[in-house]
Design a protein around this motif. Sequence first.
Motif, PDB file in Angstrom:
ATOM      1  N   MET A 123       0.835  -1.195   0.000  1.00  0.00           N
ATOM      2  CA  MET A 123       0.000   0.000   0.000  1.00  0.00           C
ATOM      3  C   MET A 123       0.874   1.250   0.000  1.00  0.00           C
ATOM      4  SD  MET A 123      -2.775   1.604  -0.078  1.00  0.00           S
ATOM      5  CE  MET A 123      -3.759   0.116  -0.112  1.00  0.00           C
ATOM      6  N   LEU A 179      -6.282   7.607  -6.341  1.00  0.00           N
ATOM      7  CA  LEU A 179      -6.926   6.339  -6.000  1.00  0.00           C
ATOM      8  C   LEU A 179      -6.575   5.273  -7.035  1.00  0.00           C
ATOM      9  CD1 LEU A 179     -10.533   7.403  -4.889  1.00  0.00           C
ATOM     10  CD2 LEU A 179      -8.751   6.401  -3.442  1.00  0.00           C
ATOM     11  N   ASN A 180      -6.612   5.660  -8.293  1.00  0.00           N
ATOM     12  CA  ASN A 180      -6.313   4.711  -9.371  1.00  0.00           C
ATOM     13  C   ASN A 180      -4.857   4.272  -9.376  1.00  0.00           C
ATOM     14  OD1 ASN A 180      -8.957   4.797 -10.242  1.00  0.00           O
ATOM     15  ND2 ASN A 180      -8.569   6.303 -11.867  1.00  0.00           N
ATOM     16  N   LYS A 227      -3.903   5.742  -0.652  1.00  0.00           N
ATOM     17  CA  LYS A 227      -5.050   6.048   0.184  1.00  0.00           C
ATOM     18  C   LYS A 227      -5.320   7.541   0.031  1.00  0.00           C
ATOM     19  CE  LYS A 227      -4.115   2.645   3.833  1.00  0.00           C
ATOM     20  NZ  LYS A 227      -3.855   2.473   5.283  1.00  0.00           N
ATOM     21  N   ARG A 280     -18.562  10.070  -4.409  1.00  0.00           N
ATOM     22  CA  ARG A 280     -18.319   8.639  -4.283  1.00  0.00           C
ATOM     23  C   ARG A 280     -19.019   7.865  -5.402  1.00  0.00           C
ATOM     24  NH1 ARG A 280     -16.545   5.133  -0.412  1.00  0.00           N
ATOM     25  NH2 ARG A 280     -16.175   6.830   1.059  1.00  0.00           N
ATOM     26  N   ASN A 287     -13.181   4.214  -8.830  1.00  0.00           N
ATOM     27  CA  ASN A 287     -12.481   3.352  -7.870  1.00  0.00           C
ATOM     28  C   ASN A 287     -12.585   3.981  -6.492  1.00  0.00           C
ATOM     29  OD1 ASN A 287     -10.727   1.757  -6.392  1.00  0.00           O
ATOM     30  ND2 ASN A 287      -8.876   2.553  -7.370  1.00  0.00           N
ATOM     31  N   THR A 288     -13.230   3.305  -5.568  1.00  0.00           N
ATOM     32  CA  THR A 288     -13.373   3.844  -4.208  1.00  0.00           C
ATOM     33  C   THR A 288     -12.587   3.039  -3.186  1.00  0.00           C
ATOM     34  OG1 THR A 288     -15.415   2.570  -3.902  1.00  0.00           O
ATOM     35  CG2 THR A 288     -15.635   4.859  -4.658  1.00  0.00           C
ATOM     36  N   ASN A 289     -11.726   2.133  -3.666  1.00  0.00           N
ATOM     37  CA  ASN A 289     -10.856   1.421  -2.730  1.00  0.00           C
ATOM     38  C   ASN A 289      -9.911   2.401  -2.056  1.00  0.00           C
ATOM     39  OD1 ASN A 289     -11.928  -1.084  -3.415  1.00  0.00           O
ATOM     40  ND2 ASN A 289     -10.471  -1.391  -5.092  1.00  0.00           N
ATOM     41  N   HIS A 290      -9.866   2.362  -0.745  1.00  0.00           N
ATOM     42  CA  HIS A 290      -8.975   3.224   0.034  1.00  0.00           C
ATOM     43  C   HIS A 290      -9.342   4.705  -0.069  1.00  0.00           C
ATOM     44  CE1 HIS A 290      -6.782  -0.474   0.355  1.00  0.00           C
ATOM     45  NE2 HIS A 290      -6.488  -0.479  -0.930  1.00  0.00           N
ATOM     46  N   TYR A 304     -11.393   7.781   1.559  1.00  0.00           N
ATOM     47  CA  TYR A 304     -11.925   8.228   2.840  1.00  0.00           C
ATOM     48  C   TYR A 304     -12.418   9.667   2.686  1.00  0.00           C
ATOM     49  CZ  TYR A 304      -9.201   4.245   4.495  1.00  0.00           C
ATOM     50  OH  TYR A 304      -8.684   2.995   4.669  1.00  0.00           O
TER      51      TYR A 304
END
Length: 250
Positions: free
Chosen positions: A1, A23-24, A28, A43, A48-51, A53
């Motif tokens: 990460m 994000l891509n 984070k 959102r 891509n909404t991984n990680h 916040y």
Amino acid sequence: MKETIFITGGTGKVGFQLVQHFLNNGYKVLTTSRYEAKLTDMREKLKNTNHFYSLAVDIEADHALRTIDLFCEQNNLVINILINNARNRDYLQIVDGKTPRDQWLNEFNLNAVVPYEWSMHFAQKDPLVLRSVINISSIYGIVAPNVHLYEDFESESPINYGVSKAAQIHLTKELAVRMASKGIAVNCISFGGIKGRVDQAFAERYAKLTPSGDMLAEEDVIGAVDFFVSNKSKQITGHNLVIDGGWTIW
């Protein structure tokens, strides 16, 4: 990460492009807005909404730093890169051809005082993990507006915007000196006009006044920020990188 990037004002045109890009690329990303609805809408638009916040908070509020610290603690986040990008168009009101005092104070607070406070806050964390601060400024922090760009210059071009952006550019230099011993790079990016914010007539006038013959596309904001985030810029600090299609050379 990879690292954690905190982008203020992530729901705007510049902010959204940056959030999506990082994000891509596996970072984070934490972003803020004053409005939860804007974050929800953002959102839904992100591929891509991984990680990813997000936190609804007014970054000018007295409690904002405490709120962010608590959020980061709860989500196991440490801020490695801070991008000061927040804007508030409500601070650009012109009344009878003049900028009222409260508009001056609000805009200066958002463009200079808040970036200073947030930069210092994360730079004083123990253990120190912040390595880069990037301030998002404007060509109007470098040059005065061209009156021929506007149909009604006195009512369309708020003076407090450019003056406060000039302060932000100098803040970058001051912070670069003061944070150098900690190994924190502080840089600034001054963008020219970006498509999508103005009508067609304005865009055509703008095109005639800049060497490139065009405004910036939304995705044009990514490259310079990506450079300052990367290790390729590790020996650069206190710099203001201008991305404007040549506007400021005329």
